[in-house]
Design a protein around this motif. Structure first.
Motif, PDB file in Angstrom:
ATOM      1  N   ALA A 294      -5.935  14.477 -12.987  1.00  0.00           N
ATOM      2  CA  ALA A 294      -6.379  13.409 -13.876  1.00  0.00           C
ATOM      3  C   ALA A 294      -5.230  12.980 -14.783  1.00  0.00           C
ATOM      4  O   ALA A 294      -4.521  13.807 -15.354  1.00  0.00           O
ATOM      5  N   ALA A 295      -5.029  11.655 -14.916  1.00  0.00           N
ATOM      6  CA  ALA A 295      -3.907  11.129 -15.696  1.00  0.00           C
ATOM      7  C   ALA A 295      -4.332   9.858 -16.408  1.00  0.00           C
ATOM      8  O   ALA A 295      -5.326   9.215 -16.036  1.00  0.00           O
ATOM      9  N   PRO A 296      -3.576   9.459 -17.442  1.00  0.00           N
ATOM     10  CA  PRO A 296      -3.844   8.167 -18.067  1.00  0.00           C
ATOM     11  C   PRO A 296      -3.656   7.039 -17.053  1.00  0.00           C
ATOM     12  O   PRO A 296      -2.878   7.160 -16.108  1.00  0.00           O
ATOM     13  N   THR A 297      -4.353   5.947 -17.260  1.00  0.00           N
ATOM     14  CA  THR A 297      -4.324   4.819 -16.336  1.00  0.00           C
ATOM     15  C   THR A 297      -3.787   3.579 -17.039  1.00  0.00           C
ATOM     16  O   THR A 297      -4.143   3.304 -18.194  1.00  0.00           O
TER      17      THR A 297
ATOM     18  N   THR B 277      -5.385   0.481  -6.295  1.00  0.00           N
ATOM     19  CA  THR B 277      -5.173   1.678  -7.098  1.00  0.00           C
ATOM     20  C   THR B 277      -3.999   2.484  -6.564  1.00  0.00           C
ATOM     21  O   THR B 277      -3.848   2.654  -5.353  1.00  0.00           O
ATOM     22  N   PHE B 278      -3.164   2.973  -7.486  1.00  0.00           N
ATOM     23  CA  PHE B 278      -1.994   3.789  -7.156  1.00  0.00           C
ATOM     24  C   PHE B 278      -2.037   5.055  -8.015  1.00  0.00           C
ATOM     25  O   PHE B 278      -2.135   4.967  -9.243  1.00  0.00           O
ATOM     26  N   MET B 279      -1.934   6.218  -7.372  1.00  0.00           N
ATOM     27  CA  MET B 279      -2.107   7.484  -8.075  1.00  0.00           C
ATOM     28  C   MET B 279      -0.817   7.933  -8.755  1.00  0.00           C
ATOM     29  O   MET B 279       0.293   7.726  -8.250  1.00  0.00           O
ATOM     30  N   ALA B 280      -0.973   8.579  -9.887  1.00  0.00           N
ATOM     31  CA  ALA B 280       0.156   9.162 -10.598  1.00  0.00           C
ATOM     32  C   ALA B 280       0.809  10.246  -9.752  1.00  0.00           C
ATOM     33  O   ALA B 280       0.131  10.990  -9.035  1.00  0.00           O
ATOM     34  N   ALA B 281       2.129  10.327  -9.813  1.00  0.00           N
ATOM     35  CA  ALA B 281       2.844  11.381  -9.103  1.00  0.00           C
ATOM     36  C   ALA B 281       2.389  12.742  -9.620  1.00  0.00           C
ATOM     37  O   ALA B 281       2.207  12.934 -10.825  1.00  0.00           O
TER      38      ALA B 281
ATOM     39  N   LEU C  39     -10.187  11.176 -19.103  1.00  0.00           N
ATOM     40  CA  LEU C  39     -11.192  10.611 -20.003  1.00  0.00           C
ATOM     41  C   LEU C  39     -11.027  11.174 -21.402  1.00  0.00           C
ATOM     42  O   LEU C  39     -10.739  12.355 -21.588  1.00  0.00           O
ATOM     43  N   ASP C  40     -11.247  10.327 -22.393  1.00  0.00           N
ATOM     44  CA  ASP C  40     -11.349  10.810 -23.775  1.00  0.00           C
ATOM     45  C   ASP C  40     -12.774  11.202 -24.093  1.00  0.00           C
ATOM     46  O   ASP C  40     -13.016  12.060 -24.941  1.00  0.00           O
TER      47      ASP C  40
ATOM     48  N   GLY D 236     -17.255   7.628 -20.017  1.00  0.00           N
ATOM     49  CA  GLY D 236     -17.210   6.172 -20.051  1.00  0.00           C
ATOM     50  C   GLY D 236     -15.994   5.598 -20.736  1.00  0.00           C
ATOM     51  O   GLY D 236     -15.834   4.371 -20.785  1.00  0.00           O
ATOM     52  N   ASP D 237     -15.123   6.464 -21.270  1.00  0.00           N
ATOM     53  CA  ASP D 237     -13.956   6.002 -22.032  1.00  0.00           C
ATOM     54  C   ASP D 237     -12.690   6.648 -21.479  1.00  0.00           C
ATOM     55  O   ASP D 237     -12.274   7.721 -21.911  1.00  0.00           O
ATOM     56  N   PRO D 238     -12.037   5.998 -20.513  1.00  0.00           N
ATOM     57  CA  PRO D 238     -10.811   6.553 -19.954  1.00  0.00           C
ATOM     58  C   PRO D 238      -9.621   6.362 -20.890  1.00  0.00           C
ATOM     59  O   PRO D 238      -9.625   5.452 -21.733  1.00  0.00           O
ATOM     60  N   ARG D 239      -8.634   7.225 -20.781  1.00  0.00           N
ATOM     61  CA  ARG D 239      -7.352   7.009 -21.474  1.00  0.00           C
ATOM     62  C   ARG D 239      -6.651   5.879 -20.748  1.00  0.00           C
ATOM     63  O   ARG D 239      -6.189   6.046 -19.619  1.00  0.00           O
TER      64      ARG D 239
END
Length: 469
Positions: free
Chosen positions: A21-24, A13-17, A96-97, A100-103
């Motif tokens: 919370a960010a889209p994956t 796993t690599f985190m967004a700059a 999350l949208d 259980g439902d991530p962007r």
């Protein structure tokens, strides 16, 4: 991570700059890969700098993941990725949208492209896909007209065998059996052929709901452009937003330029073209960040062999007629090989080919699948065999798109007719351009010729589709 059947899947796993919370984006590796682990790798860093979390993984059977390699089967590897999406949905860094439902989107090429189709068929939580040089069917790509793709299969089997997890069962036995039988005889057993056909994704991609940018390579001889056309048309028929891009790359050698301004410098995210990289980032910007101000461009873009990008609202582009050529001749069918390399077709010697000249009388963009029809007779043993068709660019002395297509023939002394689409091409042909249609007895892209005899072609008709672009 533990998958649906208890198999352990290793993830990174690599985190967004900027944090939060960010889209994956799930980035799948190519065949035999174990998942990117370097945060400074161009694709990972490019995406994290753009504000996306990135998750990579070792597909089952490769790296330190458990299980048996089943070649991106929707019901196996596809469910592994669904379990990965379940896991992402529990992480504090995931946007999350709904519970259980991530962007979430997917990127990756080859094996990492195929897994996107196999996952998105059933898992509609995916919000955007950019599969690069994937496949519609392992049968139509690796076993076209029951012809063993010897060159690529040898390279893939060797790398897969070497990378398969030594502590797990490794490759499914059908993979080994098919390679051994194909190498020995040139054909697969019915059981092995059925196993590869069942790997999908095939017509099931009609169920995909995620916006999908299908990316194909004009010089891809493992998964030629006809695979991408079928994916594009089938997904489109299901109603999902879809775009198709053809670039000079993929499983093959680009000999005519990547279309980047100022020379063919490396692309930022190693997709082979900065234009393609920009298209991918726009796609994710619109469908993952939900930025409706982003322009994702035309519905179909292609890079012709003059290294210039062109576009059309959709595929196929508007027809501008066709270039039609006829001819005849005799081909001596000989055992073994007469031309080609493992990953690309090469011009054959004139003495080892039935040759028909093609002249373009007015400037044309030749785009799509040429059609070849042969009326022929001949004798040989074994009677049933394949010959191979390729189109040679006379000025450059290379085969257009590096593509060579098997043509089934029956050398039983009787007269027959066979018609086949050749692998699609993207060629820019100024007025007066000349090509040579070569019909040859073998190419190292495919299995060696096992017949010997004579093919007498009373009429060959080649139709090259032209478009406005």
């Amino acid at each position: 991570m533990t998958s649906f059947d208890g198999t352990s899947i290793v993830t990174h796993t690599f985190m967004a700059a900027g944090g939060g919370a960010a889209p994956t984006i799930l980035e799948g590796p190519g065949w035999a890969g174990a998942g990117e682990t370097d945060p400074n790798a161009p694709m990972v860093k490019g995406l994290t700098d753009a504000g996306y979390n990135v998750v990579t993984w070792a597909p089952r059977g490769f790296g330190a993941s458990g299980g048996i390699v089943s070649i991106d089967t929707p019901s196996i590897e596809g469910r592994d990725v669904s379990a990965l999406i379940d896991w992402v949905a529990t992480q504090p860094w995931a946007q999350l949208d709904r519970p259980g439902d991530p962007r979430i989107g997917m990127a990756g090429g080859s094996y990492g492209g195929g897994i996107q189709y196999s996952t998105a068929i059933a898992d509609h939580r995916l919000d955007a896909l950019v599969p690069v040089v994937g496949w519609f069917s392992l049968t139509t790509s690796l076993y076209k007209d029951q012809t063993f793709k010897q060159g690529w299969d040898t390279l893939l089997y060797g790398s897969g065998l070497g990378a398969a997890n030594a502590t797990a069962p490794g490759l499914d036995q059908h993979i080994t059996d098919a390679y051994n039988e194909g190498s020995r005889t040139g054909v697969l057993s019915a059981a092995d052929a059925a196993w590869f056909a069942a790997r999908g994704p095939g017509a099931a991609v009609k169920a995909i709901t995620a916006p999908t940018m299908v990316v194909g390579g004009t010089v891809d001889t493992l998964f030629p452009l006809d695979e991408d056309v079928k994916l594009y048309n089938t997904i489109k028929s299901g109603g999902a937003p879809v775009k198709m891009v053809w670039f000079c790359g993929g499983h093959g050698e680009c000999l005519t330029g990547t279309g980047d301004p100022g020379g063919d410098r490396p692309a930022t995210l190693t997709l082979g073209s900065r234009h393609l990289t920009d298209a991918m980032m726009a796609w994710f910007g619109k469908y993952l960040k939900k930025d409706n101000s982003v322009n994702t461009g035309a519905g179909f873009e292609w890079l012709a062999d003059d290294a210039k990008w062109r576009s059309a609202p959709s595929y196929p582009a508007t027809s501008a007629g066709s270039v039609v050529t006829t001819g005849k001749g005799v081909l001596k069918v000989t055992k073994g090989y007469v031309s080609g390399e493992a990953m690309k077709a090469t011009p054959a010697k004139a003495s080892q080919a039935l040759q028909i000249k093609v002249k373009v009388s007015k400037a044309a963009q030749l785009l799509g699948a040429p059609t070849l029809s042969l009326s022929y007779s001949g004798t040989g043993a074994p009677k049933g065999t394949k010959v191979f068709a390729q189109i040679v660019d006379n000025k450059r002395r290379l085969v257009v798109g590096n593509q060579v297509t098997p043509i089934p023939v029956v050398l039983d002394g009787r007269t027959h007719t066979v018609t086949r689409p050749l692998d699609p091409i993207a060629a820019s042909a100024p007025k007066g351009t000349t090509y040579t249609l070569q019909i040859i007895s073998s190419s190292k892209v495919w299995a060696p010729q096992r017949s010997a005899g004579t093919l007498k072609v009373s009429k060959a008709k080649l139709t090259l589709p032209a478009v406005r672009g």
